[in-house]
Write an enzyme that holds these catalytic residues in place. Structure first.
Site, PDB file in Angstrom:
ATOM      1  CB  THR A 379      -3.509   0.204   1.408  1.00 26.92           C
ATOM      2  OG1 THR A 379      -2.781   0.391   0.198  1.00 26.92           O
ATOM      3  CG2 THR A 379      -4.571  -0.849   1.182  1.00 26.92           C
ATOM      4  CB  THR A 397      -5.331   0.720  -1.842  1.00 21.04           C
ATOM      5  OG1 THR A 397      -4.166   1.522  -1.887  1.00 21.04           O
ATOM      6  CG2 THR A 397      -5.448  -0.022  -3.149  1.00 21.04           C
ATOM      7  CG  ASN A 399      -0.257   2.490  -5.138  1.00 24.29           C
ATOM      8  OD1 ASN A 399       0.051   1.679  -4.277  1.00 24.29           O
ATOM      9  ND2 ASN A 399       0.483   2.685  -6.208  1.00 24.29           N
ATOM     10  CG  ASP A 421       0.319  -1.499  -6.801  1.00 27.18           C
ATOM     11  OD1 ASP A 421       1.429  -1.167  -6.332  1.00 27.18           O
ATOM     12  OD2 ASP A 421      -0.709  -1.578  -6.116  1.00 27.18           O
ATOM     13  CB  SER A 450      -3.176  -5.974  -5.127  1.00 26.31           C
ATOM     14  OG  SER A 450      -3.359  -5.573  -3.801  1.00 26.31           O
ATOM     15  CB  SER A 451       0.871  -6.462  -1.438  1.00 26.73           C
ATOM     16  OG  SER A 451       1.924  -6.395  -2.357  1.00 26.73           O
ATOM     17  N   GLY A 471      -0.187  -1.162   3.744  1.00 27.35           N
ATOM     18  CA  GLY A 471       1.274  -1.172   3.873  1.00 27.35           C
ATOM     19  C   GLY A 471       2.004  -1.659   2.633  1.00 27.35           C
ATOM     20  N   GLY A 472       1.356  -1.634   1.462  1.00 26.29           N
ATOM     21  CA  GLY A 472       2.054  -2.026   0.225  1.00 26.29           C
ATOM     22  C   GLY A 472       2.655  -3.406   0.384  1.00 26.29           C
TER      23      GLY A 472
HETATM   24  N1  GLY Z   1      -1.508  -0.445  -3.768  1.00 18.62           N
HETATM   25  C1  GLY Z   1      -1.041  -1.390  -2.836  1.00 18.62           C
HETATM   26  C2  GLY Z   1      -1.461  -2.776  -3.155  1.00 18.62           C
HETATM   27  O1  GLY Z   1      -2.428  -2.974  -3.850  1.00 18.62           O
HETATM   28  O2  GLY Z   1      -0.826  -3.674  -2.725  1.00 18.62           O
END
Ligand code: GLY
Length: 568
Positions: A379, A397, A399, A421, A450-451, A471-472
């Site tokens: 991201t 992102t 992903n 996700d 999302s994160s 960083g997910g």
């Molecule tokens: N694709 C990573 C996020 O949205 O957290």
């Protein structure tokens, strides 16, 4: 060394930065650990940071610069910068008002809850990550147009034009990009029928020029026709054709109907700072607020940076926050999510009553809490501040690195694989090993959890920090650690960003940490407390700006990879 210097000079000339550090004239300065008098952009690539700053120097504000930076990232950082993906923009205007533009992708109208399961109910490997079915309806172009129409000062075409020129003229790829393009080569070849700009006859090497003519044409249509240049007309036709080629399900109506959403910010006071961040459909902001509140009662500063007690405390907070995420967070338009209850101080205090300062908890015994009333990490993040104090924090992102590696034929941009996700099957881990529940199941028109955690911090009502990370699952924990480094340990933003990181996400039940982030004695002590630890490659890639007491801007471009601060 000499090679690196020559590469940097070539990059700076192409990027238009003077390369002079600490200069006080109107020329831009670029690098890491720099301080600028007026405006600053910190992003994943020197080219995009320089383009953002040029827009500021032309009289654009932070939002103009953010939009220009985003389009430039779609060109010079195809790993994650995008027009085929989505993200979140948090804006704080000079007078303290905040706004959020949620341009997260949406599940297409033909998506179904079990679309990634085979007839036995098992997850079909790769379907939510590697195929045309992995793509959500892209939101970035709509999000940029909305942000610009609300706040932009310069004409829209002026903020898109630099990205077009960058795509046409090309730019020298960095060493890391060359490696990344090479390791993705087979996927680009296998998943695309036509040859893409990302594949050459020979392998990429540092300094090779990446030119993207098809992408330039798509950007021109966006420049000339706005929304219709992407969600209608030729670009939409090319996306639909690409979907037909690969049995994807995004249709004409999905594109036409896609709309970014406006959201209200959420915030928490932490030790005299006001931390402002974003609500669902990202869980990142809720988790950040939970994490800060969970550790606030403890003497973090006295215990010391990366001491056993502090790591244990932060990890136990992370364990609990991730457990809650799995159960209670999803798209608020689709589910009754108790997210206000999750950040209620009483709930947080209750959540930490099981914290034992001497022993690790076991994730299997830490179930999601019961808030009252509730029945590739690839991201990219960039931060912008202008001379007037308008601030923009954007995380965006595809992903995975290069999304699903499917390039829309003749349109030149890569599609996201954001559908992963969603909880493709409740309880089944996604690519980040995170498990989710029914609240985040696939439904048509729904935004996947999302994160992403774009964040802005005030001190005494004044802008203090702009921060965020890719960083997910490690995004909220990376932002959390940078804030603690600045607020509790008085680090400069560059130091705070560069410090080693660790991460715990409830399941799997271990602490992952960057090599050298935790010394071996502390590792032993944490083991004795019952923690399992695994070292890993880098965590997060934070790009932040700190406003110094005299109003100057200090850049925090992460040392991990080739992030760049540019200012003037
Ligand atoms: N694709 C990573 C996020 O949205 O957290």
């Amino acid at each position: 060394m000499k090679k690196y210097f020559l590469y940097l000079v070539a990059l700076l000339i192409l990027a238009g930065c003077s390369g002079k550090r600490g200069s006080n004239d109107a020329k831009s300065i670029e690098g890491r650990d720099i301080v600028a008098d007026s405006g600053m952009v910190v992003s994943a690539h020197p080219q995009s940071s320089a383009i953002g700053v040029k827009i500021l120097q032309k009289g654009g504000n932070a939002i103009d610069a953010a939009v220009a930076t985003e389009f430039a990232l779609a060109v010079c950082y195809p790993e994650a910068g995008n027009i085929g993906g989505g993200g979140f923009m948090l804006i704080r205007t000079y007078d303290g008002k905040t706004d959020i533009i949620d341009f997260r992708e949406e599940a297409p109208s033909l998506a179904t809850r079990d679309m990634y399961l085979d007839i036995k109910g098992n997850v079909t490997e790769g379907a939510s990550t590697d195929t045309h079915l992995a793509s959500g309806v892209p939101g970035t172009v709509d999000g940029m147009i909305l942000a610009h129409s609300r706040y932009g000062k310069l004409p829209f075409r002026d903020v898109v034009q630099p990205a077009i020129e960058l795509a046409e003229k090309g730019f020298p790829v960095t060493k890391e990009q060359a490696a990344s393009l090479n390791s993705n080569r087979t996927m680009f070849i296998e998943r695309n029928s036509a040859r893409t700009a990302f594949v050459r006859d020979s392998l990429w090497k540092e300094g090779d020029i990446l030119i993207q003519f098809d992408l330039a044409e798509t950007l021109k249509r966006i420049r000339d026709y706005g929304r219709d240049g992407f969600y209608g007309g030729k670009t939409a036709r090319l996306i639909i054709k690409e979907m037909h080629r690969g049995n994807g399900i995004i249709n004409e109506n999905d594109l036409k109907e896609y709309k970014s959403a406006s959201r209200n910010s959420i915030s928490v006071d932490y030790k005299g700072y006001k931390v402002i961040t974003i609500p669902p459909p990202s869980g990142g902001g809720i988790m950040l607020i939970q994490l800060l509140q969970m550790i606030e009662p403890y003497p973090v500063r006295d215990w010391g940076f990366h001491s056993t007690q502090v790591i244990h405390l932060m990890v136990e907070a992370e364990r609990r926050a991730f457990a809650d995420r799995s159960e209670y967070l999803g798209d608020p338009e689709f589910m009754k999510s108790p997210f206000c209850k999750l950040i209620d101080k009483k709930y947080i205090i209750h959540r930490m009553t099981t914290f034992d300062p001497k022993r690790a908890s076991q994730s299997l015994t830490i179930k999601p809490g019961s808030p009252e009333g509730y029945s590739s990490e690839e991201t990219t993040h960039f931060s912008v501040v202008d001379a007037d104090g308008n601030a923009v924090s954007v995380t965006t992102t595809l992903n995975n690195t290069f999304g699903n590696s499917i390039v829309v034929d003749s349109a030149g941009f890569i599609l996201n694989n954001e559908m992963d996700d969603f909880s493709v099957k409740p309880g089944f881990p996604n690519m980040y090993g995170m498990v989710g529940g029914e609240i985040n199941s696939v439904q048509p028109g729904k935004r996947m959890l999302s994160s992403m955690t774009p964040t802005i911090v005030e001190k005494n009502g004044r802008l203090s920090l702009v921060v965020g990370s890719p960083g997910g699952s490690t995004i909220p924990t990376s932002v959390f650690q940078v804030l603690v480094n600045v607020i509790d340990f008085d680090m400069s933003i560059q130091e705070a960003v560069d410090k080693g990181r660790f991460h715990h996400q409830w399941l799997p039940d271990y602490i992952s940490y960057e090599k050298n982030a935790i010394d071996s004695i502390t590792v032993c002590k944490l083991n004795e407390m019952g923690h399992k630890l695994k070292s890993r490659s880098s965590i997060g890639r934070v790009n932040a700006i700190q406003i110094l007491p005299d109003g100057r801007k200090s850049g925090g471009a992460d040392k991990r990879s080739y992030n760049s601060s540019c200012g003037y």
